[in-house]
Enzyme design. Structure first.
Site, PDB file in Angstrom:
ATOM      1  N   GLY A  70      25.863  16.211  19.993  1.00 37.19           N
ATOM      2  CA  GLY A  70      24.614  16.971  19.943  1.00 37.19           C
ATOM      3  C   GLY A  70      24.558  16.798  18.586  1.00 37.19           C
ATOM      4  O   GLY A  70      24.800  17.811  17.979  1.00 37.19           O
TER       5      GLY A  70
ATOM      6  N   GLY B  64      30.940  19.245  17.338  1.00 36.84           N
ATOM      7  CA  GLY B  64      31.581  19.485  18.186  1.00 36.84           C
ATOM      8  C   GLY B  64      32.848  19.218  18.913  1.00 36.84           C
ATOM      9  O   GLY B  64      33.404  18.230  18.327  1.00 36.84           O
TER      10      GLY B  64
ATOM     11  N   GLY C  45      24.405  24.638  26.797  1.00 34.21           N
ATOM     12  CA  GLY C  45      25.698  25.807  27.167  1.00 34.21           C
ATOM     13  C   GLY C  45      26.011  24.446  28.085  1.00 34.21           C
ATOM     14  O   GLY C  45      25.833  24.729  29.298  1.00 34.21           O
TER      15      GLY C  45
ATOM     16  N   ASP D  35      26.275  25.185  21.039  1.00 34.64           N
ATOM     17  CA  ASP D  35      27.335  25.689  22.438  1.00 34.64           C
ATOM     18  C   ASP D  35      27.500  26.593  22.051  1.00 34.64           C
ATOM     19  O   ASP D  35      28.283  27.763  22.521  1.00 34.64           O
ATOM     20  CB  ASP D  35      27.795  24.815  23.524  1.00 34.64           C
ATOM     21  CG  ASP D  35      27.509  23.779  24.351  1.00 34.64           C
ATOM     22  OD1 ASP D  35      25.812  23.769  23.882  1.00 34.64           O
ATOM     23  OD2 ASP D  35      27.225  22.741  25.232  1.00 34.64           O
TER      24      ASP D  35
ATOM     25  N   VAL E 103      28.665  18.164   2.109  1.00 31.47           N
ATOM     26  CA  VAL E 103      29.214  17.509   1.679  1.00 31.47           C
ATOM     27  C   VAL E 103      29.892  16.813   0.366  1.00 31.47           C
ATOM     28  O   VAL E 103      30.256  16.444  -0.460  1.00 31.47           O
ATOM     29  CB  VAL E 103      29.994  16.598   2.899  1.00 31.47           C
ATOM     30  CG1 VAL E 103      30.539  15.219   3.052  1.00 31.47           C
ATOM     31  CG2 VAL E 103      30.145  17.369   3.724  1.00 31.47           C
TER      32      VAL E 103
HETATM   33  O1  F6P Z   1      27.066  20.145  23.967  1.00 30.05           O
HETATM   34  C1  F6P Z   1      25.801  20.309  22.932  1.00 30.05           C
HETATM   35  C2  F6P Z   1      24.365  19.902  24.174  1.00 30.05           C
HETATM   36  O2  F6P Z   1      23.369  20.262  23.747  1.00 30.05           O
HETATM   37  C3  F6P Z   1      24.863  20.992  25.304  1.00 30.05           C
HETATM   38  O3  F6P Z   1      24.026  22.339  25.381  1.00 30.05           O
HETATM   39  C4  F6P Z   1      24.330  19.811  26.028  1.00 30.05           C
HETATM   40  O4  F6P Z   1      24.505  20.340  27.804  1.00 30.05           O
HETATM   41  C5  F6P Z   1      24.441  19.078  25.886  1.00 30.05           C
HETATM   42  O5  F6P Z   1      24.252  18.852  24.227  1.00 30.05           O
HETATM   43  C6  F6P Z   1      23.380  17.079  25.819  1.00 30.05           C
HETATM   44  O6  F6P Z   1      23.535  16.038  25.644  1.00 30.05           O
HETATM   45  P1  F6P Z   1      22.761  15.058  25.269  1.00 30.05           P
HETATM   46  O7  F6P Z   1      21.897  15.494  24.540  1.00 30.05           O
HETATM   47  O8  F6P Z   1      23.684  14.002  25.152  1.00 30.05           O
HETATM   48  O9  F6P Z   1      21.955  15.129  26.600  1.00 30.05           O
END
Ligand code: F6P
Length: 323
Positions: A11, A102, A170, A127, A23
């Protein structure tokens, strides 16, 4: 090292661009050139790389998202995918890799590390559920976006003497919900780490009304057993008995967009700069994060096994302050 690569994965999080910039410029300062990998591990598997000079990362520190693109990449979870990624790294004479991401992304870093490739991770996820960093890139910005939305809901809740429920992101972690809840003055907070039933939430709201409040705010983490959809359904079905309804707002991906806050830009600059420097100086197999307010490295094996907990004192404080 004469050449390293950098990628952003999972994400996206506000501050990723500032980390890429740090970097690149820190590596160049040490005489090391940098390739950017597009779309996370997917780009590593397909060989989608681009050279990054100092000017290529100009004007991006203030941008949300990631100029390199990001992806969730199931193929990289297979051995075949990881071998293809390794092949790309060798084909381009890349000697080390910085992975900004993450939990899932750092599991990937760990896997590459186990294959003896030098990798350094940068802790990045809104998160804040990554072991090895007390705060991760994007959290501050996401918190402020969620807080602004919650404050707006409070205004209309007060005008109409209503109860509002707001769901924040989250996946498995209540950090954002807990912190938004405290900062917004919520009457109830629902997080995955603490079992809260719909009837518990109803009781909290009822108690708040009994204490003389005229409206109520409930902040829910998306990963809670009773998320916004399930709570809304329960409250709707039991409306007559409960005596009130809950208006529901799901914030969703809005929290991941927007310009990074000053805190995220600074954190990203510190973590990204340290990641490049340490990688080039020969440190590998670690995650760069913030511990005790200082930039620190935690072995990726520990990161893969560790679990970040919610601060129990903060949870207790939230209950006290909701009175
Ligand atoms: O890991 C960050 C996050 O935004 C979480 O809070 C959420 O559950 C997830 O990614 C959503 O993922 P995607 O954007 O792949 O649907």
């Amino acid at each position: 090292m004469s050449k390293i690569a950098v990628l952003t994965s999972g994400g996206d999080a506000p501050g990723m661009n500032a980390a890429i910039r740090a970097v690149v410029r820190s590596a160049l300062a040490k005489g090391t050139s940098v390739l950017g990998v597009r779309n996370g591990y997917a780009g590593l598997i397909s060989g989608n790389l681009t050279p990054l000079g100092a000017r290529d990362v100009g004007g991006i520190i203030q941008q949300g998202g990631t100029v390199l693109g990001s992806a969730r990449c199931p193929e990289f979870e297979t051995e075949e995918g990881r071998l293809r990624a390794l092949r790309t790294l060798h084909q381009h004479d890349i000697e080390g890799l910085v992975v900004i991401g993450g939990n899932g992304s750092q599991a990937g870093s760990h896997a590459l590390s186990e294959m003896d490739f030098p990798v350094v991770g940068v802790a990045s996820t809104i998160d804040n559920d990554l072991y090895g960093s007390e705060i991760t890139l994007g959290v501050d910005t996401a918190l402020n976006i969620a807080l602004e939305a919650t404050d707006r809901l409070k205004v209309t809740a007060a005008s109409h003497q209503r109860a509002f429920l707001i769901e924040v992101m989250g996946r498995n972690c209540g950090y954002l919900a807990l912190n938004v809840g405290i900062a917004a003055g919520a009457e109830a907070i629902v997080i995955p780490e603490a079992e809260t039933s719909p009837e518990d939430v109803a009781q909290e709201v009822r108690n708040a009304y009994k204490r003389g409040k005229t409206h109520a705010l409930v902040v829910v983490a998306e990963g809670s057993k009773y998320n916004a959809h399930r709570l809304e359904q329960h409250f709707h079905e039991n409306r007559k008995r409960l005596g009130f309804d809950l208006r529901v707002t799901i914030l969703g991906h809005v929290q991941r967009g927007g310009a990074p806050s000053s805190a995220d830009r600074l954190l990203a600059s510190r973590l990204g700069g340290a990641a490049a420097e340490r990688l080039i100086d020969g440190e590998a197999g670690v995650l760069i994060g913030l511990l005790g307010g200082k930039v620190a490295a935690t072995p990726l094996t520990e990161v893969a096994q560790g679990k970040k907990e919610i601060d129990p004192h903060l949870w207790e404080l939230a209950q006290v302050l909701a009175r």
